[in-house]
Write an enzyme that holds these catalytic residues in place. Structure first.
Site, short mmCIF file in Angstrom:
data_model
loop_
_atom_site.label_atom_id
_atom_site.label_comp_id
_atom_site.label_asym_id
_atom_site.label_seq_id
_atom_site.Cartn_x
_atom_site.Cartn_y
_atom_site.Cartn_z
N ASP A 125 -1.43 -2.53 -10.13
CA ASP A 125 -1.86 -2.09 -8.81
C ASP A 125 -2.97 -1.05 -9.01
OD1 ASP A 125 -2.19 -0.76 -6.34
OD2 ASP A 125 -0.12 -1.13 -5.76
N TYR B 59 5.37 2.85 -5.07
CA TYR B 59 5.33 2.90 -3.61
C TYR B 59 6.62 2.37 -3.01
CZ TYR B 59 4.00 1.55 1.12
OH TYR B 59 3.97 1.39 2.48
N ARG C 46 -6.22 -20.81 7.97
CA ARG C 46 -5.14 -20.26 7.16
C ARG C 46 -5.34 -20.61 5.69
NH1 ARG C 46 -0.72 -22.89 5.75
NH2 ARG C 46 -0.70 -24.26 7.57
N LYS D 42 -7.02 0.84 1.79
CA LYS D 42 -7.31 2.18 1.31
C LYS D 42 -8.78 2.33 0.93
CE LYS D 42 -2.82 2.78 1.79
NZ LYS D 42 -2.22 1.46 1.92
#
Length: 388
Positions: A179, A107, A55, A204
């Site tokens: 972004d 978004y 982690r 993406k």
């Protein structure tokens, strides 16, 4: 902090193929090994080992983080379990009483985080047209700590002038977060233009094959690096070794894919703007786009994302579902062509008054142009539009 000398002088086409270290430092493996382990053996108390628990750190994920930092010309990169997890990590820098300025065309998931989640903890926000520098300046308050902008925006393809936003942010001692999902570091590198932080939905174009979900944060300073190291350990949204390997493999073809996405998108945009069933086409690569010159100034390409409106919504469902190549599906940026209905899929949570303000109507379709043969794509588009 990455060693920028590792790939100094190489073009981005070569960097994406070679990766950060080129080969696995431990074994010499050409393909980054998948260190599929949750824990690592300690050599003693306070031994100072780099790897103890996945982690916090994992060699496969570290190679990917270093790679995205190198591609964005940042100091350090952090892979997360999704693009929204990366956005959450950025907004976690804000505290009660802080204020953030954002694109009004953004978004839906990002909108929900700031307008429905962080507002409960006293974080204030203002949405503005992000291509209007005067509006951004007017929205800045003494307590503004961040400007958050997509560029191009999702789904209206609005382009922010990153250098201008950087000037505004620095004048107000605020961070600029960009972004960069739609263009990827292959076409646009916001840190070079003055951004402090770059985020991606790596699901993406970076991953590029519709087979994994991930997100990235890239930072431009050691202070921000320390913050996101802490966030990674504390929020627990670090990307898994297997997904890290998948994205690393996907990035190897980023240059080839982005060029093909763009080549196809330019042809599709020209087709769409001349189609009798289409009202408006939003593509930053069209010379008539209002921010075409800004795009040329700050990016080396226009990408593969198009939005367009139909002249009528009468048979929009038939248009969306009649494709033989172009699939009606959420997401974007992969090798397959996908078409999306933002009103009910990606932007349903945006209030109606904001949707109307930016032009997100019931006739708007978002088209992620794939890398298939372009004649096949256009033939399929033409057939789909015959139902409109």
């Amino acid at each position: 902090m990455i060693d920028k000398s590792k790939r100094e002088g190489l073009s981005i086409d070569t960097k994406v193929v070679r990766g950060y270290d080129g080969v696995d430092p431990l074994t010499g493996a050409v393909s980054t090994p998948i260190y599929q382990t949750s824990t690592f053996q300690n050599t003693g108390i306070n031994s100072g080992i780099k790897y103890s628990y996945s982690r916090c750190n994992n060699p496969t994920r570290d190679q990917l983080g270093n790679l995205i930092a190198m591609l964005e010309n940042g100091v350090a990169g952090f892979p997360f379990t999704s693009g929204l997890a990366a956005v959450l990590a950025c907004f976690s820098m804000l505290k009660s009483g802080d204020h953030v300025v954002l694109s009004n065309d953004i978004y839906g998931g990002t909108y929900r985080q700031i307008a429905e989640f962080f507002i409960k903890y006293g974080v204030k926000h203002t949405f503005v047209p992000i291509d209007d520098n005067d509006a951004v300046e007017a929205a800045m308050l003494p307590e503004t700590k961040m400007i958050f902008a997509e560029t191009p925006t999702n789904p209206m393809m609005t382009v922010a002038d990153i250098s201008k936003l950087s000037e505004i942010a620095k004048a107000h001692k605020a961070l600029l977060v960009i972004d960069n999902t739609f263009l990827s570091p292959y076409f646009q590198r916001p840190i070079e233009l003055g951004a402090d932080i770059v985020v991606h939905s790596g699901t993406k174009f970076l991953a590029g094959h519709h087979d994994t979900i991930c997100g990235f944060v890239v930072v431009n300073s050691s202070d921000l690096e320390e913050h996101f190291e802490y966030i990674t350990k504390t929020q627990g949204a670090a990307l898994s070794p297997m997904d890290s390997w998948l994205v690393t493999r996907g990035i190897k073809t980023l240059a080839l894919r982005m060029e093909r996405h763009q080549e196809n998108a330019l042809k599709c945009a020209d087709f769409l703007k001349n189609h009798p069933k289409v009202d408006k086409v939003f593509y930053v690569g069209l010379p008539e786009h209002k921010s075409y010159e800004v795009s040329k100034k700050q990016a080396s390409g226009f990408g593969g994302m198009i939005s367009f409106t139909l002249k009528s919504n009468k048979n929009v469902n038939e248009v969306l579902t009649s494709g033989k190549i172009i699939m009606f599906a959420e997401s974007l940026g992969g090798v397959n062509s996908l078409i999306t209905y933002p009103l009910t899929q990606t932007h349903w949570s945006i209030p109606e008054e904001i949707r109307n303000e930016i032009g997100l109507t019931d006739t708007l379709l978002r088209f992620s142009v794939g890398i298939e043969n372009c004649e096949d794509i256009i033939r399929d588009l033409d057939n789909m539009l015959s139902f409109a």
